[in-house]
Design a protein around this motif. Structure first.
Motif, PDB file in Angstrom:
ATOM      1  N   GLY A  88      21.409  -4.953  20.357  1.00 48.45           N
ATOM      2  CA  GLY A  88      20.860  -3.603  20.175  1.00 48.45           C
ATOM      3  C   GLY A  88      19.611  -3.639  19.330  1.00 48.45           C
ATOM      4  N   SER A  89      18.895  -2.535  19.306  1.00 46.63           N
ATOM      5  CA  SER A  89      17.646  -2.500  18.549  1.00 46.63           C
ATOM      6  C   SER A  89      17.950  -2.289  17.071  1.00 46.63           C
ATOM      7  N   MET A  90      17.106  -2.822  16.240  1.00 45.71           N
ATOM      8  CA  MET A  90      17.304  -2.750  14.796  1.00 45.71           C
ATOM      9  C   MET A  90      16.634  -1.489  14.246  1.00 45.71           C
ATOM     10  N   THR A  91      17.319  -0.741  13.434  1.00 46.41           N
ATOM     11  CA  THR A  91      16.700   0.438  12.840  1.00 46.41           C
ATOM     12  C   THR A  91      15.867   0.017  11.638  1.00 46.41           C
ATOM     13  N   ILE A  92      14.950   0.870  11.271  1.00 51.31           N
ATOM     14  CA  ILE A  92      14.019   0.548  10.186  1.00 51.31           C
ATOM     15  C   ILE A  92      14.765   0.291   8.879  1.00 51.31           C
ATOM     16  N   THR A  93      15.857   1.011   8.644  1.00 49.52           N
ATOM     17  CA  THR A  93      16.573   0.865   7.373  1.00 49.52           C
ATOM     18  C   THR A  93      17.292  -0.470   7.258  1.00 49.52           C
ATOM     19  N   ASN A  94      17.575  -1.126   8.390  1.00 46.54           N
ATOM     20  CA  ASN A  94      18.296  -2.410   8.334  1.00 46.54           C
ATOM     21  C   ASN A  94      17.519  -3.499   7.600  1.00 46.54           C
ATOM     22  N   HIS A  95      16.205  -3.402   7.587  1.00 49.25           N
ATOM     23  CA  HIS A  95      15.441  -4.518   7.038  1.00 49.25           C
ATOM     24  C   HIS A  95      15.702  -4.737   5.552  1.00 49.25           C
ATOM     25  N   ARG A  96      16.177  -3.708   4.856  1.00 45.65           N
ATOM     26  CA  ARG A  96      16.371  -3.876   3.414  1.00 45.65           C
ATOM     27  C   ARG A  96      17.554  -4.790   3.108  1.00 45.65           C
ATOM     28  N   HIS A  97      18.409  -5.054   4.090  1.00 48.45           N
ATOM     29  CA  HIS A  97      19.554  -5.930   3.873  1.00 48.45           C
ATOM     30  C   HIS A  97      19.194  -7.411   4.021  1.00 48.45           C
ATOM     31  N   TYR A  98      17.980  -7.681   4.440  1.00 44.12           N
ATOM     32  CA  TYR A  98      17.544  -9.066   4.646  1.00 44.12           C
ATOM     33  C   TYR A  98      16.562  -9.489   3.571  1.00 44.12           C
ATOM     34  N   SER A  99      16.678 -10.710   3.131  1.00 43.31           N
ATOM     35  CA  SER A  99      15.610 -11.267   2.310  1.00 43.31           C
ATOM     36  C   SER A  99      14.469 -11.626   3.246  1.00 43.31           C
ATOM     37  N   MET A 100      13.251 -11.252   2.855  1.00 42.05           N
ATOM     38  CA  MET A 100      12.091 -11.477   3.713  1.00 42.05           C
ATOM     39  C   MET A 100      11.973 -12.948   4.105  1.00 42.05           C
ATOM     40  N   TYR A 101      12.248 -13.839   3.157  1.00 43.79           N
ATOM     41  CA  TYR A 101      12.032 -15.268   3.419  1.00 43.79           C
ATOM     42  C   TYR A 101      13.214 -15.908   4.138  1.00 43.79           C
ATOM     43  N   GLU A 102      14.426 -15.598   3.736  1.00 48.35           N
ATOM     44  CA  GLU A 102      15.625 -16.194   4.335  1.00 48.35           C
ATOM     45  C   GLU A 102      15.751 -15.859   5.819  1.00 48.35           C
ATOM     46  N   SER A 103      15.508 -14.592   6.158  1.00 44.43           N
ATOM     47  CA  SER A 103      15.876 -14.145   7.498  1.00 44.43           C
ATOM     48  C   SER A 103      14.685 -13.686   8.328  1.00 44.43           C
ATOM     49  N   TYR A 104      13.479 -13.988   7.882  1.00 38.75           N
ATOM     50  CA  TYR A 104      12.301 -13.470   8.560  1.00 38.75           C
ATOM     51  C   TYR A 104      12.330 -13.726  10.059  1.00 38.75           C
ATOM     52  N   ASN A 105      12.547 -14.990  10.451  1.00 38.93           N
ATOM     53  CA  ASN A 105      12.509 -15.319  11.876  1.00 38.93           C
ATOM     54  C   ASN A 105      13.643 -14.656  12.647  1.00 38.93           C
ATOM     55  N   SER A 106      14.824 -14.629  12.070  1.00 38.25           N
ATOM     56  CA  SER A 106      15.984 -14.117  12.801  1.00 38.25           C
ATOM     57  C   SER A 106      15.853 -12.624  13.106  1.00 38.25           C
ATOM     58  N   TRP A 107      15.216 -11.846  12.190  1.00 37.71           N
ATOM     59  CA  TRP A 107      15.139 -10.414  12.493  1.00 37.71           C
ATOM     60  C   TRP A 107      13.785  -9.969  12.998  1.00 37.71           C
ATOM     61  N   SER A 108      12.730 -10.654  12.631  1.00 40.16           N
ATOM     62  CA  SER A 108      11.422 -10.171  13.051  1.00 40.16           C
ATOM     63  C   SER A 108      11.230 -10.265  14.566  1.00 40.16           C
ATOM     64  N   LEU A 128       6.221   0.768  12.122  1.00 33.58           N
ATOM     65  CA  LEU A 128       6.320   0.341  10.720  1.00 33.58           C
ATOM     66  C   LEU A 128       4.949   0.344  10.050  1.00 33.58           C
ATOM     67  N   LEU A 129       3.955  -0.128  10.775  1.00 36.89           N
ATOM     68  CA  LEU A 129       2.594  -0.126  10.238  1.00 36.89           C
ATOM     69  C   LEU A 129       2.132   1.303   9.951  1.00 36.89           C
ATOM     70  N   ALA A 130       2.368   2.188  10.911  1.00 41.96           N
ATOM     71  CA  ALA A 130       1.957   3.587  10.746  1.00 41.96           C
ATOM     72  C   ALA A 130       2.664   4.232   9.565  1.00 41.96           C
ATOM     73  N   ILE A 131       3.978   3.968   9.459  1.00 44.69           N
ATOM     74  CA  ILE A 131       4.758   4.572   8.374  1.00 44.69           C
ATOM     75  C   ILE A 131       4.289   4.053   7.016  1.00 44.69           C
ATOM     76  N   SER A 132       4.091   2.730   6.921  1.00 42.47           N
ATOM     77  CA  SER A 132       3.676   2.168   5.632  1.00 42.47           C
ATOM     78  C   SER A 132       2.280   2.649   5.259  1.00 42.47           C
ATOM     79  N   THR A 133       1.410   2.775   6.247  1.00 43.09           N
ATOM     80  CA  THR A 133       0.065   3.292   5.987  1.00 43.09           C
ATOM     81  C   THR A 133       0.140   4.746   5.548  1.00 43.09           C
ATOM     82  N   ARG A 134       1.000   5.495   6.210  1.00 37.94           N
ATOM     83  CA  ARG A 134       1.160   6.906   5.889  1.00 37.94           C
ATOM     84  C   ARG A 134       1.620   7.095   4.445  1.00 37.94           C
ATOM     85  N   PHE A 135       2.548   6.259   3.988  1.00 34.39           N
ATOM     86  CA  PHE A 135       3.000   6.383   2.602  1.00 34.39           C
ATOM     87  C   PHE A 135       1.870   6.087   1.622  1.00 34.39           C
ATOM     88  N   ALA A 136       1.064   5.104   1.951  1.00 32.64           N
ATOM     89  CA  ALA A 136      -0.075   4.793   1.087  1.00 32.64           C
ATOM     90  C   ALA A 136      -1.021   5.987   1.014  1.00 32.64           C
TER      91      ALA A 136
END
Length: 176
Positions: free
Chosen positions: A1-21, A32-40
């Motif tokens: 299934g597709s991953m929701t945006i909130t799921n990424h916080r459960h992963y360490s960026m370095y440990e699981s980068y390849n498996s989830w990205s 994600l790019l649009a949302i992060s830019t929007r917050f900035a």
């Protein structure tokens, strides 16, 4: 299934980068790019509003006319009362250039507010003014913060501005 945006916080960026990205689609990365830019941009917007905002009932960096134009164009309603009150109280009426910036409807409303304010200034005796200030202070919490003992003129200007620009917010039976 597709991953929701909130799921990424459960992963360490370095440990699981390849498996989830790899499970995130190009469209989701774009989101994600649009949302992060929007917050900035929200932070930048908040900072700009804070820097340009009035303090001690005056705009330090903006002309009141420019403050109205920016507030209406960029949805910063918290600037409008101060700007309208300053334009109402100042000695000189709006000039043609200011009228062009503000547009017909806003210019007419400011002129209407100024006419009411200055007519009241000319006709009110000290007793009438005192009575009006007492009535204004009893008008409710929305007006209370605008009152200062040494600024009865500002209190009157604020009342006029509310009557002209936001008449539906008033419960009084004053003339329209």
């Amino acid at each position: 299934g597709s991953m929701t945006i909130t799921n990424h916080r459960h992963y360490s960026m370095y440990e699981s980068y390849n498996s989830w990205s790899l499970k995130i689609s190009t469209g989701e990365w774009a989101a994600l790019l649009a949302i992060s830019t929007r917050f900035a941009f929200d932070k930048i917007r908040a900072r700009a509003i804070s820097v340009l905002a009035p303090s001690s009932y005056t705009f330090n960096l903006l002309d009141p006319v420019d403050a109205v134009v920016l507030a209406l164009k960029h949805d910063v309603p918290q600037w409008l009362e101060t700007a309208y009150v300053l334009l109402c109280m100042r000695d000189e009426p709006l000039d043609e250039g200011e009228g062009e910036k503000l547009g017909v409807a806003t210019t007419i409303r400011i002129a209407k507010a100024r006419e009411r304010f200055w007519r009241a200034e000319a006709s009110a005796g000290s007793e009438g003014r005192l009575e009006e200030d007492v009535r204004l202070s009893a008008a409710g919490p929305s007006f209370r913060w605008t009152l200062r003992a040494n600024c009865p003129r500002r209190a009157r200007a604020t009342r006029v501005v509310h009557d002209v620009f936001w008449p539906s917010n008033n419960n009084s039976s004053d003339e329209a």
